[in-house]
Design a protein around this motif. Structure first.
Motif, PDB file in Angstrom:
ATOM      1  N   ASP A 141       2.154   1.801  -3.394  1.00 15.52           N
ATOM      2  CA  ASP A 141       1.257   2.107  -4.175  1.00 15.52           C
ATOM      3  C   ASP A 141       0.915   3.898  -4.243  1.00 15.52           C
ATOM      4  O   ASP A 141       0.739   4.418  -5.097  1.00 15.52           O
ATOM      5  CB  ASP A 141      -0.089   1.373  -3.951  1.00 15.52           C
ATOM      6  N   GLU A 193       0.904  -1.302   0.012  1.00 12.05           N
ATOM      7  CA  GLU A 193      -0.099   0.132   0.010  1.00 12.05           C
ATOM      8  C   GLU A 193       1.099   1.140  -0.286  1.00 12.05           C
ATOM      9  O   GLU A 193       0.645   2.196  -0.626  1.00 12.05           O
ATOM     10  CB  GLU A 193      -0.818  -0.095   1.196  1.00 12.05           C
ATOM     11  N   LEU A 203       0.259  -2.733  -9.661  1.00 12.57           N
ATOM     12  CA  LEU A 203       0.819  -1.346  -9.246  1.00 12.57           C
ATOM     13  C   LEU A 203      -0.411  -0.667  -9.640  1.00 12.57           C
ATOM     14  O   LEU A 203      -1.015  -0.922 -10.612  1.00 12.57           O
ATOM     15  CB  LEU A 203       2.065  -0.934  -9.954  1.00 12.57           C
ATOM     16  N   PRO A 204      -0.741   0.502  -8.924  1.00  8.77           N
ATOM     17  CA  PRO A 204      -1.964   1.343  -9.289  1.00  8.77           C
ATOM     18  C   PRO A 204      -1.867   2.134 -10.540  1.00  8.77           C
ATOM     19  O   PRO A 204      -2.811   2.650 -11.119  1.00  8.77           O
ATOM     20  CB  PRO A 204      -2.358   2.186  -8.352  1.00  8.77           C
TER      21      PRO A 204
END
Length: 215
Positions: free
Chosen positions: A78, A75, A127-128
């Motif tokens: 990201d 997180e 990956l965002p």
């Protein structure tokens, strides 16, 4: 006598194997030097996401991560990637593929084949954002891939934000490779995974002693 010579031959081969394996390990894990950059001409930043591949990010098992630890670190990575994209900071995704013959053999035998050519887990984990640049390396220091130097030069990057895994291996080796060239290095501690936190802290202390910044 034939048995003696057979045993002697096996012993010699074993010694040679160990010597060559140690050589491969030394080459693989030693940071590079490279040409020094002119930092005054490099005003830009780049985010490096190191070795966040399916092979190396699984949960549980002998080589996997504890779920909560992995979740928190992923997180954080990201968030850094999303912020970098919003700020128009390049996101560089780096993948590792083991190519040294004896290291590859040992990983095939004892490391579940993770990270060797042909593995199905060489792909990047989630990956965002879409990375601006991707490269593949076969040694710990990401600068062993000349494409990295070229991309950073073309984009006038002088400061590197490091995230990924493993802190004690590829992250710290890449950090040393960058410092050896004159880059400013910022390590996002909460966005780095390490199987040995105590060892990683020792590496962090050494990097801070060389001028790296921990954020």
């Amino acid at each position: 006598m034939p048995l003696f010579w057979t045993i002697a031959g096996i012993a010699i081969l074993a010694v040679l194997f160990v010597i060559e394996l140690r050589r491969e390990l030394k080459v693989t894990y030693t940071p590079t030097a490279g040409e020094p950059i002119d930092f005054s001409l490099r005003p830009n930043l780049a985010l490096l996401v190191i070795d966040m591949q399916e092979d190396f990010t699984s949960v549980g098992g002998r080589y996997g991560w504890e779920a909560a630890y992995r979740k928190a670190r992923v997180e954080a990575i990201d968030i850094m990637a999303a912020k970098a994209k919003k700020a128009e900071i390049p996101v560089i995704a780096i993948r590792h593929v083991h190519r040294a013959p004896l290291i590859r053999l040992m990983i095939r035998l004892f490391g579940e084949g993770r990270g060797i050519p042909g593995s199905k887990g060489l792909r990047l984990a989630e990956l965002p954002v879409q990375p601006d640049f991707e490269l593949v390396k076969s040694r710990s220091d990401s600068f062993t891939s000349p494409e990295l130097d070229g991309y950073l030069a073309a984009n006038r990057v002088g400061t590197l934000l490091l995230t990924g895994l493993d802190g004690s291996y590829c992250v710290q080796a890449t950090a040393h490779g960058a410092l050896n060239r004159g880059y400013r290095v910022e390590i996002v501690k909460d966005a780095v995974l390490s199987h040995d936190e105590a060892d990683w802290c020792r590496h962090l202390a050494a990097l801070k002693g060389r001028g790296a910044v921990v954020v």
